[in-house]
Write an enzyme that holds these catalytic residues in place. Structure first.
Site, PDB file in Angstrom:
ATOM      1  N   ASP A   1     -29.334  40.435 119.959  1.00 26.13           N
ATOM      2  CA  ASP A   1     -28.155  40.147 119.831  1.00 26.13           C
ATOM      3  C   ASP A   1     -27.772  38.752 120.573  1.00 26.13           C
ATOM      4  O   ASP A   1     -27.946  38.712 121.439  1.00 26.13           O
ATOM      5  CB  ASP A   1     -27.111  41.227 120.222  1.00 26.13           C
ATOM      6  CG  ASP A   1     -25.354  41.145 119.520  1.00 26.13           C
ATOM      7  OD1 ASP A   1     -25.120  41.849 118.695  1.00 26.13           O
ATOM      8  OD2 ASP A   1     -24.765  39.985 119.759  1.00 26.13           O
ATOM      9  N   ILE A   2     -26.835  38.081 119.758  1.00 25.68           N
ATOM     10  CA  ILE A   2     -26.592  36.516 120.387  1.00 25.68           C
ATOM     11  C   ILE A   2     -25.746  36.804 121.434  1.00 25.68           C
ATOM     12  O   ILE A   2     -25.620  35.924 122.441  1.00 25.68           O
ATOM     13  CB  ILE A   2     -26.058  35.690 119.250  1.00 25.68           C
ATOM     14  CG1 ILE A   2     -26.304  34.068 119.824  1.00 25.68           C
ATOM     15  CG2 ILE A   2     -24.662  36.129 119.046  1.00 25.68           C
ATOM     16  CD1 ILE A   2     -26.043  33.305 118.538  1.00 25.68           C
TER      17      ILE A   2
ATOM     18  N   ASN B   1     -20.902  49.729 113.423  1.00 27.66           N
ATOM     19  CA  ASN B   1     -19.347  49.697 113.031  1.00 27.66           C
ATOM     20  C   ASN B   1     -19.256  49.602 111.441  1.00 27.66           C
ATOM     21  O   ASN B   1     -19.927  48.728 110.874  1.00 27.66           O
ATOM     22  CB  ASN B   1     -18.961  48.351 113.681  1.00 27.66           C
ATOM     23  CG  ASN B   1     -18.628  48.447 115.006  1.00 27.66           C
ATOM     24  OD1 ASN B   1     -18.467  49.396 115.632  1.00 27.66           O
ATOM     25  ND2 ASN B   1     -19.267  47.543 115.771  1.00 27.66           N
TER      26      ASN B   1
ATOM     27  N   GLU C   1     -17.616  43.042 112.472  1.00 27.77           N
ATOM     28  CA  GLU C   1     -17.717  41.568 112.365  1.00 27.77           C
ATOM     29  C   GLU C   1     -18.494  40.949 111.142  1.00 27.77           C
ATOM     30  O   GLU C   1     -18.035  39.906 110.436  1.00 27.77           O
ATOM     31  CB  GLU C   1     -17.784  41.044 113.489  1.00 27.77           C
ATOM     32  CG  GLU C   1     -16.829  41.340 114.671  1.00 27.77           C
ATOM     33  CD  GLU C   1     -17.195  40.827 116.259  1.00 27.77           C
ATOM     34  OE1 GLU C   1     -18.158  40.224 116.220  1.00 27.77           O
ATOM     35  OE2 GLU C   1     -16.376  41.002 117.052  1.00 27.77           O
ATOM     36  N   VAL C   2     -19.596  41.437 111.155  1.00 31.47           N
ATOM     37  CA  VAL C   2     -20.568  40.616 109.946  1.00 31.47           C
ATOM     38  C   VAL C   2     -21.021  41.775 108.876  1.00 31.47           C
ATOM     39  O   VAL C   2     -21.221  42.856 109.081  1.00 31.47           O
ATOM     40  CB  VAL C   2     -21.880  40.625 110.554  1.00 31.47           C
ATOM     41  CG1 VAL C   2     -22.873  39.949 109.713  1.00 31.47           C
ATOM     42  CG2 VAL C   2     -21.794  39.568 112.018  1.00 31.47           C
TER      43      VAL C   2
ATOM     44  N   HIS D   1     -25.614  46.816 109.956  1.00 31.72           N
ATOM     45  CA  HIS D   1     -26.499  46.835 110.925  1.00 31.72           C
ATOM     46  C   HIS D   1     -26.153  47.686 111.951  1.00 31.72           C
ATOM     47  O   HIS D   1     -25.121  48.153 111.913  1.00 31.72           O
ATOM     48  CB  HIS D   1     -26.151  45.331 111.564  1.00 31.72           C
ATOM     49  CG  HIS D   1     -24.836  44.856 112.025  1.00 31.72           C
ATOM     50  ND1 HIS D   1     -23.926  44.497 111.012  1.00 31.72           N
ATOM     51  CD2 HIS D   1     -24.101  44.981 113.076  1.00 31.72           C
ATOM     52  CE1 HIS D   1     -22.840  44.132 111.400  1.00 31.72           C
ATOM     53  NE2 HIS D   1     -22.717  44.692 112.772  1.00 31.72           N
TER      54      HIS D   1
ATOM     55  N   HIS E   1     -26.730  48.545 116.083  1.00 30.90           N
ATOM     56  CA  HIS E   1     -26.924  48.153 117.366  1.00 30.90           C
ATOM     57  C   HIS E   1     -27.892  49.128 118.072  1.00 30.90           C
ATOM     58  O   HIS E   1     -27.644  50.241 118.008  1.00 30.90           O
ATOM     59  CB  HIS E   1     -25.808  47.937 117.980  1.00 30.90           C
ATOM     60  CG  HIS E   1     -24.703  47.142 117.445  1.00 30.90           C
ATOM     61  ND1 HIS E   1     -24.246  45.766 117.919  1.00 30.90           N
ATOM     62  CD2 HIS E   1     -23.582  47.079 116.443  1.00 30.90           C
ATOM     63  CE1 HIS E   1     -23.218  45.079 117.290  1.00 30.90           C
ATOM     64  NE2 HIS E   1     -23.062  46.090 116.410  1.00 30.90           N
TER      65      HIS E   1
HETATM   66  P1  5GP Z   1     -20.324  43.950 114.587  1.00 31.53           P
HETATM   67  O1  5GP Z   1     -19.114  43.778 115.425  1.00 31.53           O
HETATM   68  O2  5GP Z   1     -20.209  43.374 113.052  1.00 31.53           O
HETATM   69  O3  5GP Z   1     -20.804  45.560 114.490  1.00 31.53           O
HETATM   70  O4  5GP Z   1     -21.392  43.199 115.497  1.00 31.53           O
HETATM   71  C1  5GP Z   1     -21.872  42.008 115.053  1.00 31.53           C
HETATM   72  C2  5GP Z   1     -22.745  41.647 116.104  1.00 31.53           C
HETATM   73  O5  5GP Z   1     -23.476  40.321 115.688  1.00 31.53           O
HETATM   74  C3  5GP Z   1     -22.239  40.975 117.402  1.00 31.53           C
HETATM   75  O6  5GP Z   1     -22.640  41.783 118.395  1.00 31.53           O
HETATM   76  C4  5GP Z   1     -22.538  39.686 117.626  1.00 31.53           C
HETATM   77  O7  5GP Z   1     -22.733  39.057 118.965  1.00 31.53           O
HETATM   78  C5  5GP Z   1     -23.839  39.434 116.720  1.00 31.53           C
HETATM   79  N1  5GP Z   1     -24.134  37.984 116.127  1.00 31.53           N
HETATM   80  C6  5GP Z   1     -23.128  37.370 115.501  1.00 31.53           C
HETATM   81  N2  5GP Z   1     -23.504  36.310 114.875  1.00 31.53           N
HETATM   82  C7  5GP Z   1     -25.194  36.361 115.477  1.00 31.53           C
HETATM   83  C8  5GP Z   1     -25.800  35.297 115.397  1.00 31.53           C
HETATM   84  O8  5GP Z   1     -25.750  34.333 114.532  1.00 31.53           O
HETATM   85  N3  5GP Z   1     -27.016  35.827 115.814  1.00 31.53           N
HETATM   86  C9  5GP Z   1     -27.353  36.983 116.257  1.00 31.53           C
HETATM   87  N4  5GP Z   1     -28.562  37.186 116.883  1.00 31.53           N
HETATM   88  N5  5GP Z   1     -26.363  38.046 116.490  1.00 31.53           N
HETATM   89  C10 5GP Z   1     -25.177  37.385 116.100  1.00 31.53           C
END
Ligand code: 5GP
Length: 124
Positions: A34-35, A92, A100-101, A105, A107
């Protein structure tokens, strides 16, 4: 449910348009760091198929994709050496979970005591 957006950031990672720190890859699955890590170990596991969310994946993916995905999670945890100390997996799904994405996915968090399952929730 929204249609799959081919411009989401994980679709770009899968196409190689955005770099990633790959932890594991096979025919069906990609895993990368994760970034913005929330724990000493924080990796994401994604299917290579076009699934918006866990709801989409669980209902639309083939048995082979679903089996490959969860087998991969187990392999990744062993590869990372976090089985003995413990780890948390989390997905999520949708607005209330703050997804968010819009590409499914999971975690994986590990590397320190992770505390209660949810923080700052305001309760039930
Ligand atoms: P969500 O909130 O959708 O469950 O988590 C999305 C995750 O994607 C976040 O933890 C965020 O830090 C990670 N993320 C967003 N953009 C990027 C990216 O460009 N590269 C990587 N490696 N992780 C990302």
């Amino acid at each position: 449910m929204a249609a799959y957006d081919d411009n989401n950031v994980f679709a770009k990672i899968l196409r190689g348009e955005i770099p990633n720190e790959t932890v594991y890859e096979d025919e069906h699955v990609l895993s990368f760091k994760d970034i913005n890590p929330q724990a000493p170990t924080h990796v994401l596991v994604i299917p290579k198929g076009r699934y918006v969310s866990s709801d989409d994946f669980f209902n639309e993916a083939s048995d082979a994709e679903i089996a490959a995905f969860f087998r991969a999670v187990g392999k990744i945890a062993r590869q990372l050496g976090i089985v003995e100390s413990g780890y948390r997996i989390l997905a999520n799904c949708g607005r209330d979970a703050n997804q968010e994405v819009p590409h499914f996915h999971l975690h994986i968090f590990a590397g320190r005591h992770l505390g209660p399952m949810l923080a700052n929730t305001g309760g039930a």
